[in-house]
Design a protein around this motif. Structure first.
Motif, PDB file in Angstrom:
ATOM      1  N   ARG A 225      38.794  45.019  31.168  1.00 29.00           N
ATOM      2  CA  ARG A 225      39.233  46.112  32.821  1.00 29.00           C
ATOM      3  C   ARG A 225      37.090  46.099  33.134  1.00 29.00           C
ATOM      4  NH1 ARG A 225      43.096  49.111  32.210  1.00 29.00           N
ATOM      5  NH2 ARG A 225      41.908  51.076  32.952  1.00 29.00           N
ATOM      6  N   HIS A 226      35.852  45.429  32.479  1.00 28.89           N
ATOM      7  CA  HIS A 226      35.385  44.514  33.525  1.00 28.89           C
ATOM      8  C   HIS A 226      34.913  43.985  34.361  1.00 28.89           C
ATOM      9  CE1 HIS A 226      30.862  43.873  34.237  1.00 28.89           C
ATOM     10  NE2 HIS A 226      30.602  45.076  34.624  1.00 28.89           N
ATOM     11  N   ASP A 227      35.599  43.290  34.314  1.00 32.83           N
ATOM     12  CA  ASP A 227      36.419  42.174  34.424  1.00 32.83           C
ATOM     13  C   ASP A 227      37.174  42.404  35.605  1.00 32.83           C
ATOM     14  OD1 ASP A 227      34.752  40.334  33.044  1.00 32.83           O
ATOM     15  OD2 ASP A 227      36.314  39.464  31.941  1.00 32.83           O
ATOM     16  N   PHE A 228      37.984  42.654  35.917  1.00 35.99           N
ATOM     17  CA  PHE A 228      38.842  43.964  36.602  1.00 35.99           C
ATOM     18  C   PHE A 228      37.871  44.277  37.526  1.00 35.99           C
ATOM     19  CE2 PHE A 228      41.318  46.715  38.842  1.00 35.99           C
ATOM     20  CZ  PHE A 228      42.513  46.249  38.973  1.00 35.99           C
ATOM     21  N   ALA A 229      37.256  44.983  37.497  1.00 33.61           N
ATOM     22  CA  ALA A 229      36.840  45.612  38.291  1.00 33.61           C
ATOM     23  C   ALA A 229      35.448  44.895  38.988  1.00 33.61           C
ATOM     24  CB  ALA A 229      35.452  47.425  37.701  1.00 33.61           C
ATOM     25  N   GLN A 230      34.773  43.964  38.390  1.00 36.51           N
ATOM     26  CA  GLN A 230      34.010  42.864  39.400  1.00 36.51           C
ATOM     27  C   GLN A 230      34.908  42.730  39.660  1.00 36.51           C
ATOM     28  OE1 GLN A 230      30.420  42.451  38.833  1.00 36.51           O
ATOM     29  NE2 GLN A 230      30.805  44.217  38.332  1.00 36.51           N
ATOM     30  N   THR A 231      36.148  41.802  39.770  1.00 35.68           N
ATOM     31  CA  THR A 231      37.008  41.065  41.157  1.00 35.68           C
ATOM     32  C   THR A 231      37.556  41.545  41.589  1.00 35.68           C
ATOM     33  OG1 THR A 231      37.640  39.844  39.256  1.00 35.68           O
ATOM     34  CG2 THR A 231      39.159  39.651  40.624  1.00 35.68           C
ATOM     35  N   VAL A 232      37.309  43.183  41.842  1.00 38.12           N
ATOM     36  CA  VAL A 232      38.088  43.928  42.428  1.00 38.12           C
ATOM     37  C   VAL A 232      37.036  44.492  44.035  1.00 38.12           C
ATOM     38  CG1 VAL A 232      39.100  46.975  43.309  1.00 38.12           C
ATOM     39  CG2 VAL A 232      40.133  45.538  41.142  1.00 38.12           C
ATOM     40  N   LEU A 233      35.393  44.527  43.377  1.00 36.65           N
ATOM     41  CA  LEU A 233      34.266  44.833  43.907  1.00 36.65           C
ATOM     42  C   LEU A 233      34.349  43.833  44.874  1.00 36.65           C
ATOM     43  CD1 LEU A 233      32.353  46.626  41.713  1.00 36.65           C
ATOM     44  CD2 LEU A 233      33.676  47.732  43.341  1.00 36.65           C
ATOM     45  N   ARG A 234      34.312  42.037  44.241  1.00 38.10           N
ATOM     46  CA  ARG A 234      33.813  40.516  44.769  1.00 38.10           C
ATOM     47  C   ARG A 234      35.824  40.603  46.203  1.00 38.10           C
ATOM     48  NH1 ARG A 234      36.171  36.161  43.633  1.00 38.10           N
ATOM     49  NH2 ARG A 234      36.470  37.217  41.121  1.00 38.10           N
ATOM     50  N   VAL A 235      36.570  40.947  45.281  1.00 41.70           N
ATOM     51  CA  VAL A 235      37.819  40.698  46.617  1.00 41.70           C
ATOM     52  C   VAL A 235      37.532  41.425  47.840  1.00 41.70           C
ATOM     53  CG1 VAL A 235      39.687  40.782  46.891  1.00 41.70           C
ATOM     54  CG2 VAL A 235      39.012  39.718  45.203  1.00 41.70           C
ATOM     55  N   PHE A 236      37.076  43.093  47.742  1.00 41.99           N
ATOM     56  CA  PHE A 236      37.093  43.928  48.759  1.00 41.99           C
ATOM     57  C   PHE A 236      35.557  44.180  49.829  1.00 41.99           C
ATOM     58  CE2 PHE A 236      41.359  45.261  46.732  1.00 41.99           C
ATOM     59  CZ  PHE A 236      41.373  45.574  47.836  1.00 41.99           C
ATOM     60  N   GLY A 237      34.378  42.840  48.917  1.00 41.88           N
ATOM     61  CA  GLY A 237      33.164  42.930  49.425  1.00 41.88           C
ATOM     62  C   GLY A 237      32.500  44.309  49.743  1.00 41.88           C
ATOM     63  N   GLY A 278      48.277  35.537  39.438  1.00 40.96           N
ATOM     64  CA  GLY A 278      47.383  35.586  38.665  1.00 40.96           C
ATOM     65  C   GLY A 278      46.493  37.391  39.781  1.00 40.96           C
ATOM     66  N   LEU A 279      45.261  37.743  38.808  1.00 42.34           N
ATOM     67  CA  LEU A 279      44.346  38.557  39.719  1.00 42.34           C
ATOM     68  C   LEU A 279      43.945  38.308  40.475  1.00 42.34           C
ATOM     69  CD1 LEU A 279      42.991  41.449  38.947  1.00 42.34           C
ATOM     70  CD2 LEU A 279      41.273  40.621  37.894  1.00 42.34           C
ATOM     71  N   GLU A 280      43.540  37.596  41.485  1.00 39.59           N
ATOM     72  CA  GLU A 280      42.730  36.996  42.440  1.00 39.59           C
ATOM     73  C   GLU A 280      44.031  37.548  43.998  1.00 39.59           C
ATOM     74  OE1 GLU A 280      39.324  36.045  44.026  1.00 39.59           O
ATOM     75  OE2 GLU A 280      38.655  35.582  42.071  1.00 39.59           O
ATOM     76  N   ALA A 281      45.252  36.188  43.721  1.00 31.52           N
ATOM     77  CA  ALA A 281      46.347  36.271  44.403  1.00 31.52           C
ATOM     78  C   ALA A 281      46.642  37.650  44.318  1.00 31.52           C
ATOM     79  CB  ALA A 281      47.995  36.104  43.993  1.00 31.52           C
ATOM     80  N   MET A 286      47.059  43.538  47.943  1.00 28.69           N
ATOM     81  CA  MET A 286      46.221  44.661  47.868  1.00 28.69           C
ATOM     82  C   MET A 286      45.297  44.988  48.900  1.00 28.69           C
ATOM     83  SD  MET A 286      44.371  46.769  45.397  1.00 28.69           S
ATOM     84  CE  MET A 286      44.070  49.080  45.577  1.00 28.69           C
ATOM     85  N   LYS A 287      44.293  43.866  48.947  1.00 27.55           N
ATOM     86  CA  LYS A 287      43.665  43.918  50.594  1.00 27.55           C
ATOM     87  C   LYS A 287      43.962  43.929  51.739  1.00 27.55           C
ATOM     88  CE  LYS A 287      38.561  42.425  52.119  1.00 27.55           C
ATOM     89  NZ  LYS A 287      39.361  42.154  53.617  1.00 27.55           N
TER      90      LYS A 287
END
Length: 307
Positions: A225-237, A278-281, A286-287
């Motif tokens: 869940r933490h990796d997911f959250a960090q990836t959300v923040l990174r993708v959305f800047g 995958g998660l990044e895609a 979503m963005k």
């Protein structure tokens, strides 16, 4: 194809409605948060009323039913197990019986929580071992579907995305966090999240290719869940300090959570020749959808707009 979509204002339902209304003759069934946009065919269905479930299905006579409605609040189910069983199990049985009576195809949306999280990367051959009320009632729903409607499809999943209702998926909660008011995300809780829109595309494939059985339809990426959250923040800047790490094993929660409920999605991918993202895609999509005004359109489903 006429398709009755339950939970039409939910996370999957609303996105499916907007995304695939041109591909199917959709009937949007909801109760507490009805579809008010008159450009969509809407019907009231109270899952606490078995007679109403049967009546709606008999009167509308869909060729297929996507049963996405559920009581999904894990802690709320623990607080009210009677309501949870009524909505997640008993109503699902009634939907399955009504589908069987009119010979409609049925797709039941289930959850990764049917597993206890001791193994991870679960396949369809692994035996469920639900931990809490939500998990048990969803697993009961699966059993009713398999018993009553043997030609049905069960799609186990775990999703995130943009909501039509005034509530937040995990990704949305992360996006509202700030360094001053950070969200906590567990480093020892793993899952295979899929964007609601990618799940909607997979459900459309299942509708066009009715196939009995259980399929895991989730994201390709296993992550904490933490990796997911960090990836959300990174993708959305966003500022990465908006999330702080936590531990599931140290958390005080009403309902138990599986430590690793990640799903192996290879059976679905092979059977339907459809790679799941995958998660990044998923987060990039979503963005992009937010930038294109998708959230405004979702919220509009619950706003009275003349046809």
């Amino acid at each position: 194809m006429r398709v009755l979509l339950t939970g039409a204002s939910g996370l999957l339902g609303a996105n499916f409605l907007l995304q695939h209304s041109a591909s199917f003759d959709l009937l949007a069934a909801a109760c507490g948060h009805p579809i008010l946009d008159k450009s969509y065919a809407a019907v009231k269905m109270n899952l606490a009323d078995p007679e109403e479930i049967s009546r709606v299905i008999q009167e509308t006579r869909p060729q297929a039913i996507v049963h996405a409605a559920a009581m999904t609040g894990v802690d709320g189910c623990e607080d009210d197990p009677i309501a949870a069983r009524l909505i997640n199990a008993a109503a699902t049985e009634q939907v399955a019986r009504a589908a069987q009576e009119i010979k409609a195809d049925l797709i039941y949306i289930s959850t990764d929580y049917v597993f206890d999280g001791q193994k991870g990367m679960y396949t369809e051959e692994d035996l469920p071992h639900p931990l809490g009320v939500y998990a048990w009632t969803k697993w009961e729903g699966e059993q009713f579907v398999l018993d009553v409607c043997p030609t049905a499809t069960i799609a186990r999943t775990t999703l995130y995305g943009w909501n039509a209702q005034d509530k937040h998926s995990f990704a949305e909660r992360i996006l509202t966090a700030t360094p001053e008011r950070p969200a906590t995300a567990f480093t020892d809780m793993y899952w295979s999240p899929i964007l609601a829109n990618d799940l909607a595309d997979a459900v459309a494939i299942l509708l066009k290719n009715p196939t009995p059985g259980i399929f895991h339809v989730a994201g390709k990426t296993r992550c904490s869940r933490h990796d997911f959250a960090q990836t959300v923040l990174r993708v959305f800047g966003k500022d990465l300090r908006s999330v702080r790490p936590g531990l599931l094993k140290e958390a005080t929660l009403k309902a138990p959570r599986p430590a690793d409920a990640s799903l192996d999605v290879s059976l679905f991918e092979r059977k339907f020749q459809h790679p799941l993202p995958g998660l990044e895609a998923g987060l990039r999509r979503m963005k992009t959808m937010e930038e294109a005004g998708w959230v405004r359109r979702l919220k509009g489903l619950l706003t009275l707009i003349p046809a």
